[in-house]
Design a protein around this motif. Structure first.
Motif, PDB file in Angstrom:
ATOM      1  N   LYS A  21       0.828  -1.213   0.000  1.00 38.14           N
ATOM      2  CA  LYS A  21       0.000   0.000   0.000  1.00 38.14           C
ATOM      3  C   LYS A  21       0.854   1.250   0.000  1.00 38.14           C
ATOM      4  O   LYS A  21       1.832   1.331   0.724  1.00 38.14           O
ATOM      5  CB  LYS A  21      -0.872  -0.035   1.271  1.00 38.14           C
ATOM      6  CG  LYS A  21      -1.542   1.283   1.643  1.00 38.14           C
ATOM      7  CD  LYS A  21      -2.592   1.082   2.731  1.00 38.14           C
ATOM      8  CE  LYS A  21      -3.106   2.395   3.248  1.00 38.14           C
ATOM      9  NZ  LYS A  21      -4.194   2.297   4.222  1.00 38.14           N
ATOM     10  N   GLY A  23      -1.267   4.231  -0.650  1.00 40.67           N
ATOM     11  CA  GLY A  23      -2.338   5.175  -0.341  1.00 40.67           C
ATOM     12  C   GLY A  23      -3.702   4.538  -0.461  1.00 40.67           C
ATOM     13  O   GLY A  23      -3.841   3.305  -0.388  1.00 40.67           O
ATOM     14  N   ASN A 184      -6.634   9.321  -9.056  1.00 36.62           N
ATOM     15  CA  ASN A 184      -5.827  10.524  -8.935  1.00 36.62           C
ATOM     16  C   ASN A 184      -5.250  10.901 -10.287  1.00 36.62           C
ATOM     17  O   ASN A 184      -4.682  10.056 -10.974  1.00 36.62           O
ATOM     18  CB  ASN A 184      -4.669  10.250  -7.965  1.00 36.62           C
ATOM     19  CG  ASN A 184      -4.221  11.516  -7.300  1.00 36.62           C
ATOM     20  OD1 ASN A 184      -4.374  12.603  -7.865  1.00 36.62           O
ATOM     21  ND2 ASN A 184      -3.689  11.397  -6.111  1.00 36.62           N
ATOM     22  N   LYS A 326      -1.161  17.411  -1.420  1.00 30.00           N
ATOM     23  CA  LYS A 326      -1.811  17.161  -0.133  1.00 30.00           C
ATOM     24  C   LYS A 326      -1.829  18.408   0.749  1.00 30.00           C
ATOM     25  O   LYS A 326      -2.221  18.346   1.923  1.00 30.00           O
ATOM     26  CB  LYS A 326      -1.097  16.011   0.589  1.00 30.00           C
ATOM     27  CG  LYS A 326      -1.275  14.670  -0.112  1.00 30.00           C
ATOM     28  CD  LYS A 326      -2.691  14.182   0.087  1.00 30.00           C
ATOM     29  CE  LYS A 326      -2.952  12.855  -0.567  1.00 30.00           C
ATOM     30  NZ  LYS A 326      -4.357  12.456  -0.440  1.00 30.00           N
ATOM     31  N   LEU A 348       2.085  11.949  10.690  1.00 33.20           N
ATOM     32  CA  LEU A 348       2.577  10.674  10.157  1.00 33.20           C
ATOM     33  C   LEU A 348       2.598  10.826   8.647  1.00 33.20           C
ATOM     34  O   LEU A 348       1.571  11.111   8.027  1.00 33.20           O
ATOM     35  CB  LEU A 348       1.607   9.548  10.553  1.00 33.20           C
ATOM     36  CG  LEU A 348       1.784   8.196   9.856  1.00 33.20           C
ATOM     37  CD1 LEU A 348       3.131   7.567  10.200  1.00 33.20           C
ATOM     38  CD2 LEU A 348       0.651   7.244  10.253  1.00 33.20           C
ATOM     39  N   GLY A 349       3.773  10.691   8.054  1.00 34.63           N
ATOM     40  CA  GLY A 349       3.809  10.879   6.607  1.00 34.63           C
ATOM     41  C   GLY A 349       5.105  10.423   5.986  1.00 34.63           C
ATOM     42  O   GLY A 349       6.153  10.383   6.623  1.00 34.63           O
ATOM     43  N   ALA A 350       4.987  10.059   4.723  1.00 39.41           N
ATOM     44  CA  ALA A 350       6.158   9.719   3.923  1.00 39.41           C
ATOM     45  C   ALA A 350       5.935  10.326   2.558  1.00 39.41           C
ATOM     46  O   ALA A 350       4.799  10.495   2.131  1.00 39.41           O
ATOM     47  CB  ALA A 350       6.299   8.208   3.813  1.00 39.41           C
ATOM     48  N   GLY A 375       7.551   8.135   7.866  1.00 40.16           N
ATOM     49  CA  GLY A 375       7.617   6.790   7.287  1.00 40.16           C
ATOM     50  C   GLY A 375       6.194   6.290   7.168  1.00 40.16           C
ATOM     51  O   GLY A 375       5.246   7.035   7.425  1.00 40.16           O
ATOM     52  N   ASP A 378       1.073   1.646   9.486  1.00 37.02           N
ATOM     53  CA  ASP A 378      -0.379   1.467   9.510  1.00 37.02           C
ATOM     54  C   ASP A 378      -0.948   1.518  10.933  1.00 37.02           C
ATOM     55  O   ASP A 378      -1.973   2.151  11.180  1.00 37.02           O
ATOM     56  CB  ASP A 378      -0.702   0.117   8.841  1.00 37.02           C
ATOM     57  CG  ASP A 378      -2.166  -0.001   8.500  1.00 37.02           C
ATOM     58  OD1 ASP A 378      -2.770   1.007   8.087  1.00 37.02           O
ATOM     59  OD2 ASP A 378      -2.726  -1.099   8.660  1.00 37.02           O
ATOM     60  N   MET A 393      -6.397  18.373   6.913  1.00 37.16           N
ATOM     61  CA  MET A 393      -6.256  17.842   5.550  1.00 37.16           C
ATOM     62  C   MET A 393      -6.488  18.986   4.561  1.00 37.16           C
ATOM     63  O   MET A 393      -7.571  19.107   3.972  1.00 37.16           O
ATOM     64  CB  MET A 393      -7.307  16.742   5.369  1.00 37.16           C
ATOM     65  CG  MET A 393      -6.839  15.558   4.583  1.00 37.16           C
ATOM     66  SD  MET A 393      -8.000  14.207   4.733  1.00 37.16           S
ATOM     67  CE  MET A 393      -7.704  13.400   3.180  1.00 37.16           C
ATOM     68  N   GLY A 401     -10.305  11.052  -0.875  1.00 35.59           N
ATOM     69  CA  GLY A 401      -9.803  11.191   0.490  1.00 35.59           C
ATOM     70  C   GLY A 401     -10.483  10.161   1.371  1.00 35.59           C
ATOM     71  O   GLY A 401     -11.709  10.036   1.371  1.00 35.59           O
TER      72      GLY A 401
HETATM   73  P1  ADP Z   1      -4.252   9.099  -0.900  1.00 36.67           P
HETATM   74  O1  ADP Z   1      -4.827   7.848  -1.447  1.00 36.67           O
HETATM   75  O2  ADP Z   1      -4.233  10.229  -1.875  1.00 36.67           O
HETATM   76  O3  ADP Z   1      -2.927   8.913  -0.257  1.00 36.67           O
HETATM   77  P2  ADP Z   1      -6.379   8.948   1.073  1.00 36.67           P
HETATM   78  O4  ADP Z   1      -6.804   9.827   2.186  1.00 36.67           O
HETATM   79  O5  ADP Z   1      -7.448   8.536   0.113  1.00 36.67           O
HETATM   80  O6  ADP Z   1      -5.182   9.634   0.296  1.00 36.67           O
HETATM   81  O7  ADP Z   1      -5.781   7.603   1.656  1.00 36.67           O
HETATM   82  C1  ADP Z   1      -4.621   7.581   2.385  1.00 36.67           C
HETATM   83  C2  ADP Z   1      -4.522   6.223   3.053  1.00 36.67           C
HETATM   84  O8  ADP Z   1      -3.152   5.967   3.291  1.00 36.67           O
HETATM   85  C3  ADP Z   1      -5.214   6.158   4.369  1.00 36.67           C
HETATM   86  O9  ADP Z   1      -5.596   4.831   4.636  1.00 36.67           O
HETATM   87  C4  ADP Z   1      -4.097   6.594   5.335  1.00 36.67           C
HETATM   88  O10 ADP Z   1      -4.311   6.140   6.642  1.00 36.67           O
HETATM   89  C5  ADP Z   1      -2.907   5.954   4.700  1.00 36.67           C
HETATM   90  N1  ADP Z   1      -1.625   6.614   4.922  1.00 36.67           N
HETATM   91  C6  ADP Z   1      -1.139   7.717   4.309  1.00 36.67           C
HETATM   92  N2  ADP Z   1       0.113   7.964   4.745  1.00 36.67           N
HETATM   93  C7  ADP Z   1       0.407   7.007   5.645  1.00 36.67           C
HETATM   94  C8  ADP Z   1       1.564   6.710   6.451  1.00 36.67           C
HETATM   95  N3  ADP Z   1       2.656   7.455   6.401  1.00 36.67           N
HETATM   96  N4  ADP Z   1       1.520   5.630   7.249  1.00 36.67           N
HETATM   97  C9  ADP Z   1       0.398   4.861   7.305  1.00 36.67           C
HETATM   98  N5  ADP Z   1      -0.711   5.081   6.588  1.00 36.67           N
HETATM   99  C10 ADP Z   1      -0.701   6.134   5.763  1.00 36.67           C
END
Ligand code: ADP
Length: 497
Positions: A21, A23, A184, A326, A348-350, A375, A378, A393, A401
């Motif tokens: 995964k 996103g 997207n 974003k 929380l982000g990468a 990083g 989940d 957001m 989203g």
């Molecule tokens: P996108 O698909 O554009 O990234 P969405 O909001 O539709 O945005 O979905 C993002 C998904 O990815 C969500 O399930 C979110 O919890 C997860 N997510 C995004 N960044 C991280 C991260 N760094 N660690 C864990 N989960 C993440």
């Protein structure tokens, strides 16, 4: 076809939860097929088997008929196999085929970019030509003929192109319709024009400048041009991509011509995975009736991030890919002012290196109020949803989203910019009527965002009103059922056209 017919759907995707995964696409690719199956249809999923997917853990096994298949990519003969497993769902059995090829997928631990350099893999065109070609091999060799091939995003963009231009007049493919979903537009799979020669698509298309975009061979544009029907992941985004040039970008001319065969269907959320009453990643499970327990999760969250717990200080969560689309620039612009407020932020982000570096510095500078995990994690995403008071957001674009919907389900109030699916799911709270489930701003501007954050923080101190907003959010129904039914209706309409 009769309306009650059980449909066969081949769902093709480049990511699938819980296997791989980056996103929301991964979440959708698991949840929608499950719900379609629950509604009585037969769905099979095709996804690449990346190196990080554990065959033993997920019981992925060989299928004799689907072993050692050869296709051409350019001058190369590529050999691959299709292995089989099932979604690890308690509710239904959904068959998955994993596209197994060591060179293109098995040797890669990450999906699209080199984890060390951060650059796109140079052979992404060949990797996803292979995915597209494998679809037609799978159907031929298996003898399982779907009614619909449902493909997603640029990685699957060539599937409609092969279907329309090579296979649609040949049995058994002549009865199949192809649906293409845009999750997207920001990533469109753009490659040198020479990539065309690797595809084996009919020469006539090479002269057809239609499938080029700015002189490049574009996978997403191919999907848009040749699918029998297009969908995207919210009504708001469907409207924006055919009416707003700044949202549709270079694809505007091609998309606006497809207005009549495009439908927006909002994503749902998987209410088994994202449910505060049963979520295995949160220490204190809760519902609206036991919302006080959210406070216990907040304590665990802020302390895990090394911040001081204070019930009266609102905690704002940010969970995002770190990309300009974003809204990361707005957050950075407003950062010092945010830090002057009585709030805490956990991020929380990468994603892009420049944002990672910026947030790393800010983590050190404001260690009393700001903490980050740079990083993918989940478990933490679940804990942040459960423990934060608000989720920020401020996206520049947001096709659907998911995080804002998870937040609403977890009683975490979203502060969002009104764009795409955010505008379809988050509605500004109105103190007079008591309606609305979050905070919404329009202009892509850090000062405007800041004003909205301040409004939210002010309201947070009025616990009665705050509880009302929480209740409005938690009672919304974002389950997949109604959206999956819309997909079924659409499949049937397209099949009978
Ligand atoms: P996108 O698909 O554009 O990234 P969405 O909001 O539709 O945005 O979905 C993002 C998904 O990815 C969500 O399930 C979110 O919890 C997860 N997510 C995004 N960044 C991280 C991260 N760094 N660690 C864990 N989960 C993440």
């Amino acid at each position: 076809m009769t309306p009650s017919k059980r449909l066969k759907i081949l769902f093709v995707t480049s990511e699938l939860f819980p296997f791989m995964k980056t996103g929301g696409l991964a979440d959708v690719s698991a949840a929608l097929p499950q719900m379609l199956t629950e509604l009585g249809h037969e769905v099979r999923i095709l996804v690449p088997k990346y190196g990080a997917i554990d065959s033993r853990k997920y019981k992925i096994h060989e299928v004799v008929r689907l072993k050692d298949i050869t296709v051409k990519i350019g001058n190369k003969d590529i050999v691959f196999s299709l292995r089989s497993s099932f979604l690890p769902s308690q509710r239904v059995r959904v068959q998955i085929y994993f596209l197994d090829n060591q060179e293109y997928f098995g040797s890669r631990k990450s999906l699209y970019t080199d984890p060390i350099s951060g650059a796109d893999y140079k052979d992404n065109d060949e990797r996803f030509i292979l995915l597209a070609k494998s679809v037609f091999q799978l159907v031929t060799l298996l003898g399982w003929i779907p009614d619909v091939i449902h493909s997603n995003d640029w990685q699957c963009g060539l599937i409609p192109a092969y279907h329309k231009n090579v296979f649609s007049t040949l049995a058994p493919f002549d009865s199949i319709k192809s649906i293409f979903t845009i999750h997207n537009l920001a990533n469109s799979g753009s490659f040198p024009a020479a990539t065309f020669s690797k595809t084996e698509l009919p020469e006539s298309l090479d002269n057809d400048k239609n499938s080029l975009l700015d002189g490049k061979f574009n996978f997403l544009k191919n999907g848009i041009l040749y699918a029998d029907y297009l969908t995207t992941v919210s009504e708001g985004y469907a409207e924006e991509i055919v009416t707003k040039k700044d949202v549709a970008l270079d694809l505007y001319p091609c998309l606006s011509k497809k207005k009549k065969s495009l439908k927006g269907i909002i994503n749902g959320i998987d209410t088994v995975v994202w449910n505060p009453q049963t979520d295995k990643f949160i220490p204190h499970k809760y519902s609206f009736e036991t919302i006080a327990k959210k406070r216990d999760n907040k304590k665990i969250l802020v302390e895990r991030f090394g911040l001081h717990f204070d019930e009266n200080t609102p905690t704002i969560g940010i969970i995002s890919r770190l990309l300009s689309i974003k809204g990361m620039d707005l957050i950075l612009d407003a950062f010092e002012e945010l830090m002057n407020m009585n709030i805490q932020i956990v991020l929380l982000g990468a994603g892009e290196k420049k944002y990672q570096t910026a947030f790393e510095k800010l983590t050190k500078k404001h260690s009393d109020k700001f903490a980050s995990y740079l990083g993918f994690n989940d478990d933490l995403a679940h804990l942040i949803e459960a423990g934060s008071d608000m989720l920020l957001m401020p996206s520049l674009f947001e096709p659907c989203g998911l995080n804002q919907m998870y937040s609403l389900a977890y009683g975490t109030i979203p502060i969002v910019r009104q764009t795409g699916g955010l505008g379809d799911t988050v509605f500004a709270f109105d103190e007079k009527t008591g309606e609305g489930n979050g905070f919404v701003f329009q202009k892509y501007d850090s000062a405007v965002m800041l004003k909205e954050v301040k409004k939210a923080v002010k309201l947070y101190s009025d616990q009665k009103l705050w509880l009302k907003i929480i209740k409005n959010g938690m009672k919304s129904d974002f389950s997949w059922k109604s959206s999956a039914k819309k997909y079924i209706e659409l499949y049937k309409t397209v099949l009978s056209s």
